[in-house]
Design an enzyme around this catalytic site. Sequence first.
Site, PDB file in Angstrom:
ATOM      1  N   SER A 150       0.847  -1.195   0.000  1.00  0.00           N
ATOM      2  CA  SER A 150       0.000   0.000   0.000  1.00  0.00           C
ATOM      3  C   SER A 150       0.878   1.238   0.000  1.00  0.00           C
ATOM      4  O   SER A 150       2.038   1.182   0.443  1.00  0.00           O
ATOM      5  CB  SER A 150      -0.856  -0.024   1.279  1.00  0.00           C
ATOM      6  N   TYR A 163      -0.185  -0.829  10.088  1.00  0.00           N
ATOM      7  CA  TYR A 163      -0.380  -1.179   8.671  1.00  0.00           C
ATOM      8  C   TYR A 163       0.808  -0.707   7.828  1.00  0.00           C
ATOM      9  O   TYR A 163       1.271  -1.417   6.937  1.00  0.00           O
ATOM     10  CB  TYR A 163      -1.685  -0.534   8.218  1.00  0.00           C
TER      11      TYR A 163
END
Length: 282
Positions: A150, A163
């Site tokens: 990401s 994350y």
Amino acid sequence: MVNYPKGLFAGQTAIITGSGQGIGAEAARLFAAEGANVVIADVDATKANDVASKINSSGGRALAVPGDIMNEAYIPDLVKKAGEFGNGKIHIIINNAGYTWDGVIHKMTDKQWDTIVALHCTAPFRLVREAARFFRVKDGEPRVIINISSTSGIHGNAGQANYALAKAGVVGLTKTIAKEWGPQFGVRANTIAFGYIMTRLTEAKEKGAFVTLPDGEKVALGIPTAQQAAKGQGPVAPTYPDIPLRRPGSATEAAGSILATCSPYMSYVSGQTIMVTGGRNI
Ligand SMILES: NC(=O)c1ccc[n+]([C@@H]2O[C@H](COP(=O)([O-])OP(=O)(O)OC[C@H]3O[C@@H](n4cnc5c(N)ncnc54)[C@H](O)[C@@H]3O)[C@@H](O)[C@H]2O)c1
């Protein structure tokens, strides 16, 4: 009935984690349409079975193996069933299963941290390790591993320390696979880092999507509308000022980049992090 062509991946077998919906489900559909045998690995059994049966009833070939990728016992079962489904071969792994569990650093719990690292780093590592015997082979057929990352992993993101770390972690895992399994076996490994892709992870949090952890705790998914609006995103008159293409990507577009990277047209690309972001962060 769709008349599936032999396709770019004819006869190859692909495990796609998190393929019950979103980007993974689109990837499953596209791989099947290109002739691959697709293993649908998702914790949501209903959705996994549905994706597999739709592919099978439209002339493709899919097998649902539902289960939690964070459950150590599931991974050997998944790899065994995928190997049988692929007549002794597995060519592609897409480590895609994932979700976010956000919190600012000073409020993030150990459980939030450990869960996200286990999901995005430990589980892909265990899957790749378990499948090693299918990748460390010399049969002249292509082998590709894709780890999904990401923009948060590449650039960091406020509220996503867990994350961001986990999605940065798979970049190192990818490069290590490329260096360990490239020389003798020709295995390619690449990371694909997505920007803003329209799935339940980027929908309004107020819509109420959630995942349930093994202990029953529910983790709410999505991004609060007010937070999105502050960035010119979300349901209220979005302008997407930080995305040169001025729009989010669709799950189909995201999946398309996975196929492109696995395809023979990318046969000399390994160890890379491919940004699929509409130009964001350039
Ligand atoms: N949507 C985005 O904007 C975006 C951006 C960057 C990266 N990503 C990454 O892309 C990947 C796919 O996300 P998506 O947007 O398609 O989300 P999604 O929620 O639509 O799909 C993710 C799938 O993973 C499955 N899953 C979750 N936990 C699992 C587990 N423990 N075991 C097995 N399956 C599990 C879910 O059931 C779901 O079907 C994720 O790794 C995500 O972090 C998404």
